[in-house]
Design a protein around this motif. Sequence first.
Motif, mmCIF file in Angstrom:
data_model
loop_
_atom_site.group_PDB
_atom_site.id
_atom_site.type_symbol
_atom_site.label_atom_id
_atom_site.label_comp_id
_atom_site.label_asym_id
_atom_site.label_seq_id
_atom_site.Cartn_x
_atom_site.Cartn_y
_atom_site.Cartn_z
ATOM 1 N N GLY A 39 23.577 -10.991 4.760
ATOM 2 C CA GLY A 39 24.069 -9.772 4.127
ATOM 3 C C GLY A 39 24.923 -10.061 2.912
ATOM 4 N N MET A 40 25.779 -11.077 3.027
ATOM 5 C CA MET A 40 26.628 -11.432 1.895
ATOM 6 C C MET A 40 25.802 -11.994 0.734
ATOM 7 N N MET A 43 23.902 -9.171 -0.875
ATOM 8 C CA MET A 43 24.773 -8.325 -1.680
ATOM 9 C C MET A 43 25.029 -8.968 -3.049
ATOM 10 N N GLY A 46 21.704 -8.781 -4.974
ATOM 11 C CA GLY A 46 21.421 -7.389 -5.317
ATOM 12 C C GLY A 46 22.435 -6.795 -6.259
ATOM 13 N N GLY A 47 23.608 -7.426 -6.385
ATOM 14 C CA GLY A 47 24.634 -6.925 -7.286
ATOM 15 C C GLY A 47 24.210 -6.923 -8.732
ATOM 16 N N PRO A 51 25.697 -1.206 -8.072
ATOM 17 C CA PRO A 51 26.206 -0.931 -6.726
ATOM 18 C C PRO A 51 25.109 -0.578 -5.717
ATOM 19 N N ALA A 54 23.377 -3.727 -4.753
ATOM 20 C CA ALA A 54 24.185 -4.538 -3.841
ATOM 21 C C ALA A 54 24.052 -4.036 -2.403
ATOM 22 N N LEU A 55 24.035 -2.725 -2.221
ATOM 23 C CA LEU A 55 23.885 -2.158 -0.873
ATOM 24 C C LEU A 55 22.502 -2.453 -0.291
ATOM 25 N N GLY A 57 20.481 -4.875 -1.244
ATOM 26 C CA GLY A 57 20.397 -6.317 -1.041
ATOM 27 C C GLY A 57 21.120 -6.762 0.211
ATOM 28 N N ALA A 58 22.284 -6.154 0.507
ATOM 29 C CA ALA A 58 23.028 -6.503 1.714
ATOM 30 C C ALA A 58 22.243 -6.140 2.965
#
Length: 129
Positions: A39-40, A43, A46-47, A51, A54-55, A57-58
């Motif tokens: 998840g990290m 994120m 995906g960042g 935003p 990032a969500l 991607g997480a």
Amino acid sequence: MKKFGILALAIGIFSVGIASADEIVREVTRETSGQATGGMTGMMVGGVGGPIGALVGAGIGALFGGSGQKAIGASERVYLVRTDSGELKEYRSPNYIFAEGDKVVIHGNRPRPYGWTPENAEAYAYNAR
């Protein structure tokens, strides 16, 4: 005589909890560390897309991280334990391996072999995989 009665009552009350043991019901596995790492990483990757990226991607990273941990056989041992009150709770055990029906003592948030205390911990060798 009055002090002796109070002392006997206090010893009786405090020794009630010592006689009970919890029991392992079954072993289950969890992939929480793989999900957290995935998840990290997802994120961060995906960042690049902002935003929302990032969500997304997480979420995708957590799915792949958990399944990747399961695929390589690095799942964490979690035991379902029946307490002396009949309640079922889950406890992680990175250091000890138990079989179904084993008696355990819960110390903090970890199951330990029956009879384990902090004073005699050296007598119980770790048997982790």
